[in-house]
Design a protein around this motif. Structure first.
Motif, PDB file in Angstrom:
ATOM      1  N   THR A  77      -4.866  -1.236   4.152  1.00 55.65           N
ATOM      2  CA  THR A  77      -4.173  -2.455   4.597  1.00 55.65           C
ATOM      3  C   THR A  77      -3.313  -3.019   3.479  1.00 55.65           C
ATOM      4  OG1 THR A  77      -5.985  -3.841   3.865  1.00 55.65           O
ATOM      5  CG2 THR A  77      -6.031  -3.090   6.153  1.00 55.65           C
ATOM      6  N   THR A 123       0.843  -1.202   0.000  1.00 61.04           N
ATOM      7  CA  THR A 123       0.000   0.000   0.000  1.00 61.04           C
ATOM      8  C   THR A 123       0.870   1.242   0.000  1.00 61.04           C
ATOM      9  OG1 THR A 123      -1.728   1.215   1.173  1.00 61.04           O
ATOM     10  CG2 THR A 123      -0.188   0.007   2.548  1.00 61.04           C
ATOM     11  N   THR A 124       0.363   2.294  -0.616  1.00 60.10           N
ATOM     12  CA  THR A 124       1.085   3.570  -0.588  1.00 60.10           C
ATOM     13  C   THR A 124       0.315   4.547   0.299  1.00 60.10           C
ATOM     14  OG1 THR A 124      -0.112   4.253  -2.560  1.00 60.10           O
ATOM     15  CG2 THR A 124       2.079   3.313  -2.906  1.00 60.10           C
ATOM     16  N   LYS A 125      -0.731   4.016   0.904  1.00 61.68           N
ATOM     17  CA  LYS A 125      -1.570   4.905   1.711  1.00 61.68           C
ATOM     18  C   LYS A 125      -1.013   5.009   3.136  1.00 61.68           C
ATOM     19  CE  LYS A 125      -5.217   3.839  -1.373  1.00 61.68           C
ATOM     20  NZ  LYS A 125      -6.341   3.009  -1.683  1.00 61.68           N
ATOM     21  N   LEU A 140      -6.662  -4.992  -3.361  1.00 55.56           N
ATOM     22  CA  LEU A 140      -6.454  -5.561  -4.697  1.00 55.56           C
ATOM     23  C   LEU A 140      -6.083  -7.036  -4.625  1.00 55.56           C
ATOM     24  CD1 LEU A 140      -4.692  -2.703  -6.699  1.00 55.56           C
ATOM     25  CD2 LEU A 140      -7.005  -3.577  -6.947  1.00 55.56           C
TER      26      LEU A 140
HETATM   27  N1  LIG Z   1      -6.772   3.668  -9.079  1.00 59.03           N
HETATM   28  C1  LIG Z   1      -5.545   3.686  -8.570  1.00 59.03           C
HETATM   29  N2  LIG Z   1      -4.715   4.717  -8.886  1.00 59.03           N
HETATM   30  C2  LIG Z   1      -3.458   4.758  -8.395  1.00 59.03           C
HETATM   31  N3  LIG Z   1      -2.932   3.825  -7.558  1.00 59.03           N
HETATM   32  C3  LIG Z   1      -3.722   2.774  -7.210  1.00 59.03           C
HETATM   33  C4  LIG Z   1      -5.064   2.657  -7.690  1.00 59.03           C
HETATM   34  N4  LIG Z   1      -5.568   1.519  -7.184  1.00 59.03           N
HETATM   35  C5  LIG Z   1      -4.618   0.962  -6.396  1.00 59.03           C
HETATM   36  N5  LIG Z   1      -3.510   1.728  -6.410  1.00 59.03           N
HETATM   37  C6  LIG Z   1      -2.270   1.458  -5.692  1.00 59.03           C
HETATM   38  O1  LIG Z   1      -2.246   0.100  -5.294  1.00 59.03           O
HETATM   39  C7  LIG Z   1      -2.062   0.007  -3.881  1.00 59.03           C
HETATM   40  C8  LIG Z   1      -2.716  -1.238  -3.357  1.00 59.03           C
HETATM   41  O2  LIG Z   1      -4.113  -1.119  -3.424  1.00 59.03           O
HETATM   42  P1  LIG Z   1      -5.014  -2.022  -2.523  1.00 59.03           P
HETATM   43  O3  LIG Z   1      -6.416  -1.752  -2.857  1.00 59.03           O
HETATM   44  O4  LIG Z   1      -4.540  -3.411  -2.607  1.00 59.03           O
HETATM   45  O5  LIG Z   1      -4.659  -1.511  -1.102  1.00 59.03           O
HETATM   46  P2  LIG Z   1      -5.021  -0.119  -0.449  1.00 59.03           P
HETATM   47  O6  LIG Z   1      -6.078   0.549  -1.229  1.00 59.03           O
HETATM   48  O7  LIG Z   1      -3.749   0.590  -0.268  1.00 59.03           O
HETATM   49  O8  LIG Z   1      -5.596  -0.567   0.929  1.00 59.03           O
HETATM   50  P3  LIG Z   1      -7.033  -1.217   1.223  1.00 59.03           P
HETATM   51  O9  LIG Z   1      -7.646  -1.508  -0.076  1.00 59.03           O
HETATM   52  O10 LIG Z   1      -6.758  -2.421   2.033  1.00 59.03           O
HETATM   53  O11 LIG Z   1      -7.764  -0.177   1.989  1.00 59.03           O
HETATM   54  C9  LIG Z   1      -2.611   1.303  -3.383  1.00 59.03           C
HETATM   55  O12 LIG Z   1      -2.053   1.630  -2.129  1.00 59.03           O
HETATM   56  C10 LIG Z   1      -2.180   2.285  -4.471  1.00 59.03           C
HETATM   57  O13 LIG Z   1      -0.836   2.674  -4.294  1.00 59.03           O
END
Ligand SMILES: Nc1ncnc2c1ncn2[C@@H]1O[C@H](COP(=O)(O)OP(=O)(O)OP(=O)(O)O)[C@@H](O)[C@H]1O
Ligand SMILES: [Mg+2]
Length: 648
Positions: free
Chosen positions: A467, A459-461, A471
């Protein structure tokens, strides 16, 4: 009109050459035949005239000699002998004149004839004068006879000359015809040579040169230059050959391009497949780990949440200090956050069979979009829907597909928020024969590391916000449905594409069991007796507390063996049991024992479990419809399910 083909041109040329040969040959044969016939006729004529000439000359000389002998020794038979020769000569002269002779010859012969008749008259008169003894007069006449003899000789010489000249003419004509023959032969030979040269030049220009350019073009094609073409300026066989060659080159270029495209496609597919395999292997390892950790976290979490909730209820009932209530509330809400994380982990780790039913893709997406549409509008994010008009329906697990769509929507929302500009999220569905394609397009930040986004926990959040499992869960769900998910940057944001098979309609099935909404919510009014089976003492205590607030008396035991012993001696209204327990009797064994020994209690059996991922338990729950509640649970959920079971 038929085109002037090469074969027709060559046929025409050969016909001309052959006609020339035949014409020359006929002309030559005719010429030779004509002159040789003429020569033969003239030669024959000349032979006859020479012979007659000879005989005439001989006869006249014989007559003159006979006359001279009369002077020396007169012969009384002279007139008879002279007449006999004369008669013979007359016959010959007539014969001569019947021959095919010219005017001048005829004239000369007629002259000889008249001189000869005068010679005959003089000879008879000389004979008569000699008979009369008039020798001097006879002698004077003999001179005249000599003169006539000389004249006749002259005429014969002229006749000879005429005939010789004729012979010369015939010879000249023969010579001429021979030289004409030579001319004809030379002409024929040179026209044959000219025809051959023309034939060769034509062959070179019309056939060999075009064939060479076709060969050169073939070489070019062999070296991979598929753009090579031959100019087509003719309608004959060579033109058709060039046209055919160009057509073949077109098809070759097309199939080569198609082949290259296919190779590229296949290579790309292989690459993707390899990535999927690597991803699947990673997932499987992480799933194992996550499953274990989540299971271990569930029990302590259940205790924390349960007691925090109970304590909060007591504090609220006892009108305690609001600060304390808030403290308890915080403990509960943070524990709840942990519960959601663990639930996510389990969701990710769990690989149970999807619950399949007919799912309208457009409707699923629409339900998810509506869920968040209002919030998106307030954040200046526009939703653009481009649904397939055929409203595609697939065989899928509705809940899981919803979850995938929600994850994608949330991610797009987060990315746009991070980019800090007015956003657009475009959702598109496309139906393609055996599959449906779903596309999420946004104008957010774009993906930082596209190759890592499906990795669990990536995650980059900021901490606490994501978490990194969203994805990964999507990936797992799409895989379960035999589909594909991929992500890419568009330059203006990110694009996620999901491909799902339409699926087999026969696989459609409904979850067994009644719809929970239709159940009555009538509470059990009597004091009920419950048996709680769990090896975690705190969980047992928590449940006893929960049940007592519901007016249910509960007894707790720590293993399946103890539960069997208890049930043999005590009646109960409900059995609430853990699945995994130490000892010989685990939750499933206990369930089977109840089926065989207390069948009336089978409908009052409730499982409480931290994890249903284990092979045997997973299979068991898939096949049976025993109610179950997942740890950690909230009081509301727990009490609702317990009441439902008690109504059975
Ligand atoms: N539409 C998007 N645009 C840019 N980056 C994305 C996008 N979707 C996903 N990402 C990148 O992929 C990462 C992984 O996404 P994922 O949904 O698996 O985890 P998350 O969103 O960080 O956390 P969670 O879904 O568990 O709340 C994200 O943190 C983000 O960096
Ligand atoms: Mg996410």
């Amino acid at each position: 009109m038929r085109p002037a083909t090469v074969s027709r041109q060559f046929l025409l040329l050969l016909t001309i050459a052959f006609s020339l040969v035949v014409a020359f040959a006929v002309r030559l044969t005719y010429q030779f035949a004509r002159y040789s016939a003429e020569g033969a006729r003239l030669t024959n004529n000349l032979q006859n005239t020479f012979a007659l000439n000879q005989e005439l000359r001989q006869g006249i000389n014989d007559q003159i000699n006979l006359l001279h002998r009369q002077f020396e020794e007169p012969d009384p038979l002279f007139p008879d002998k002279f007449s006999a020769i004369n008669y013979n000569l007359g016959e010959r002269q007539t014969q001569y004149l019947k021959l095919n002779i010219g005017e001048r010859e005829r004239f000369t012969v007629e002259k000889i004839k008249s001189l000869h008749s005068e010679l005959g008259v003089q000879s008879i008169q000389i004979f008569q004068q000699l008979q009369l003894g008039n020798r001097s007069q006879a002698l004077s006449r003999i001179n005249r006879v000599e003169e006539l003899g000389n004249q006749i000789d002259k005429e014969f010489a002229a006749l000879n000359e005429l005939q010789t000249r004729k012979l010369q003419e015939v010879l000249e004509q023969l010579n001429r015809s021979v030289s004409i023959g030579y001319t004809v032969i030379y002409g024929f030979a040179s026209s044959l040579v000219l025809t051959l040269i023309a034939f060769t030049l034509l062959l070179r220009k019309r056939v060999l040169q075009p064939l060479r350019s076709i060969l050169d073009a073939t070489d070019q094609i062999r070296q991979g230059n598929f753009s090579t073409r031959i100019p087509v300026s003719r309608l004959d066989e060579i033109g058709r050959l060039a046209k055919g060659f160009n057509f073949m080159a077109d098809s070759l270029a097309e199939s080569y391009a198609g082949l290259e495209r296919k190779v590229e496609e296949r290579t790309q597919q292989l690459r993707e497949l390899q990535q999927q395999l690597v991803q699947a292997a990673r997932m499987s390892a992480v799933r194992q780990l996550v499953s274990g950790v989540a299971h271990e976290l569930n029990n302590p979490l259940t205790v924390i949440m349960g007691f925090a909730e109970l304590r909060k209820m007591e504090l609220v009932a006892g009108k305690a200090d609001p600060k304390e209530i808030k403290l308890m509330n915080d403990i509960h809400s943070h524990a709840d956050r942990c519960r959601r994380i663990v639930a996510n982990l389990l969701q990710f780790a769990r690989q149970k069979e999807p619950h399949l039913e007919a799912v309208s893709i457009n409707e699923v997406i629409e339900s998810v979009l509506q869920l968040r549409e209002h919030e998106l509008e307030t954040k200046n994010i526009r939703l653009v829907r481009r649904y397939d008009a055929t409203n595609p329906v697939i065989c899928a697990d509705l809940y899981k597909i919803q979850q995938v769509m929600l994850n994608l929507l949330n991610n797009a929302y987060d990315a746009i928020q991070e980019a800090g500009r007015p956003g657009t999220i475009q959702v598109r569905t496309v139906s393609q024969r055996e599959r449906v394609i779903i596309e999420f397009l946004d104008n957010g930040t774009g993906i930082r590391e596209p190759e890592r986004i499906f990795d669990p926990f990536y995650t980059t959040k900021e901490v606490g916000k994501g978490t990194g499992l969203g994805l990964s869960v999507c990936y797992g769900i799409v895989q379960e449905h035999n589909g594909e998910i991929r992500a890419e940057n568009t330059g203006k944001g990110a694009r996620f594409v999901i491909t799902l098979p339409v699926g087999n309609p026969e696989m459609l099935q409904r979850q067994p069991g009644a719809d929970p909404q239709s159940r009555t919510t009538k509470q059990a009014r009597q004091k009920r007796q419950a048996l709680i089976v769990d090896d975690e003492e705190t969980i047992v205590r928590l449940q006893i507390s929960f049940l007592s607030t519901m007016g249910i008396t509960a007894t707790g035991v720590a293993s399946g063996d103890e539960a069997v012993r208890f049930l043999q001696e005590h009646p109960v209204d409900i059995i609430i049991s853990d699945v995994r327990m130490p000892g010989t009797v685990d939750g499933i064994h206990l369930y089977n024992w109840v089926r065989n020994n207390r069948p009336q209690l089978l409908k009052r059996f409730l499982f409480v479990s931290g994890d249903l991922v284990g092979m045997n338990t997973g299979q068991f729950f898939l096949q049976s419809s025993v109610p179950r509640i997942q740890k950690p649970f909230k009081f509301d959920d727990y009490s609702r399910i317990v009441r439902q079971v008690l109504e059975n």
